[in-house]
Design an enzyme around this catalytic site. Sequence first.
Site, PDB file in Angstrom:
ATOM      1  N   ARG A 138     -13.204  -8.738  -2.486  1.00  7.60           N
ATOM      2  CA  ARG A 138     -12.479  -8.235  -1.182  1.00  7.60           C
ATOM      3  C   ARG A 138     -12.313  -6.811  -0.873  1.00  7.60           C
ATOM      4  NH1 ARG A 138      -7.161  -6.686   0.088  1.00  7.60           N
ATOM      5  NH2 ARG A 138      -6.586  -6.953   2.178  1.00  7.60           N
ATOM      6  N   ILE A 139     -12.530  -6.180   0.260  1.00  2.00           N
ATOM      7  CA  ILE A 139     -12.638  -4.855   0.544  1.00  2.00           C
ATOM      8  C   ILE A 139     -10.937  -4.603   1.579  1.00  2.00           C
ATOM      9  CG2 ILE A 139     -13.354  -3.012   1.768  1.00  2.00           C
ATOM     10  CD1 ILE A 139     -15.049  -3.826  -0.605  1.00  2.00           C
ATOM     11  N   SER A 140     -10.191  -3.940   1.033  1.00  2.00           N
ATOM     12  CA  SER A 140      -9.132  -3.646   1.601  1.00  2.00           C
ATOM     13  C   SER A 140      -9.321  -2.495   2.781  1.00  2.00           C
ATOM     14  CB  SER A 140      -7.981  -3.155   0.994  1.00  2.00           C
ATOM     15  OG  SER A 140      -8.274  -1.708   0.418  1.00  2.00           O
ATOM     16  N   THR A 176       0.921  -1.231   0.012  1.00  2.00           N
ATOM     17  CA  THR A 176      -0.085   0.142  -0.047  1.00  2.00           C
ATOM     18  C   THR A 176       1.049   1.229  -0.014  1.00  2.00           C
ATOM     19  OG1 THR A 176      -1.665  -1.118   1.024  1.00  2.00           O
ATOM     20  CG2 THR A 176      -1.811   1.231   1.205  1.00  2.00           C
TER      21      THR A 176
END
Length: 280
Positions: free
Chosen positions: A182-184, A154
């Site tokens: 998918r949610i980060s 990130t």
Amino acid sequence: MKIIIHGGFFSESNQSNEVKVAKQNSLKAIAKKSYDFLQNNSAFDTVAYAVSLLEDDELYNAGIGSQIQSDGIIRMSAAIMDGKTQKMSGVINIQNVKNPIFVAKELMKEDDRVLGGNGAKQYATKHGFEDFSPEILQRRKEYEEKLKTGGKGTVGAVAIDKNGKLAVATSTGGKGFEIPGRISDSATVAGNYANQFCAVSCTGVGEDIVSNATSAKIVTRVTDGLTIENAFDRTFVELKEIDGFAGAIGIDSEGNMFHQDSYPTMVFASFDGVDFEVFG
């Protein structure tokens, strides 16, 4: 005026010394460019600018060079938060844009400030963001060979401007090979949070950061009177209890910068106009 940026984690097991030096040089250069930009711009505009530079560098897993998900598609997430207004805007799982952070920034003027998937892409197209593939050959090779990189990539930036205002921005290209949808943490208050007292950006395993509410916890503790160092330490003690993998950077309203990681080594750089600090 100060700025601190991060570019995810560096693993000595799968990264060469050549890459390490390249990241050190890149982060130092981006920190300097962003500090120069900060001279005549707000913290809010500066963190977006800094993150866009990180998104444009293939060394990092955000924007260009983002990881490919299990279905062969790149989906990116990004968010920005203004410490003064305490408003956050973001995009989740957006495809085919060059700089997700600029789409997130554009959303700040909307009532609906966090968009995902096709809605985020449609908004970007409507507002003049050109179609762009962020895939590079190295990521395709990793995908085809199923070489997982650990999911710790990130980028982020935190800045305080000449008026003492704080802002934070965070962007990610995902962890690679994840389940589509998918949610980060990057477009949530767990990974990206700011108010008038403190601003924090995180990197690491998104599920751990969300479980620990890392950014929001640190900022809340500074708001309640802890020093930024103590706020980080207490939050990372709690992260350790779940064996969480994360790193964070932050600045408080007094201009104190701090960074910490639960496992070595988060790659970061900071600049205050005189001194650089770069990960070693």
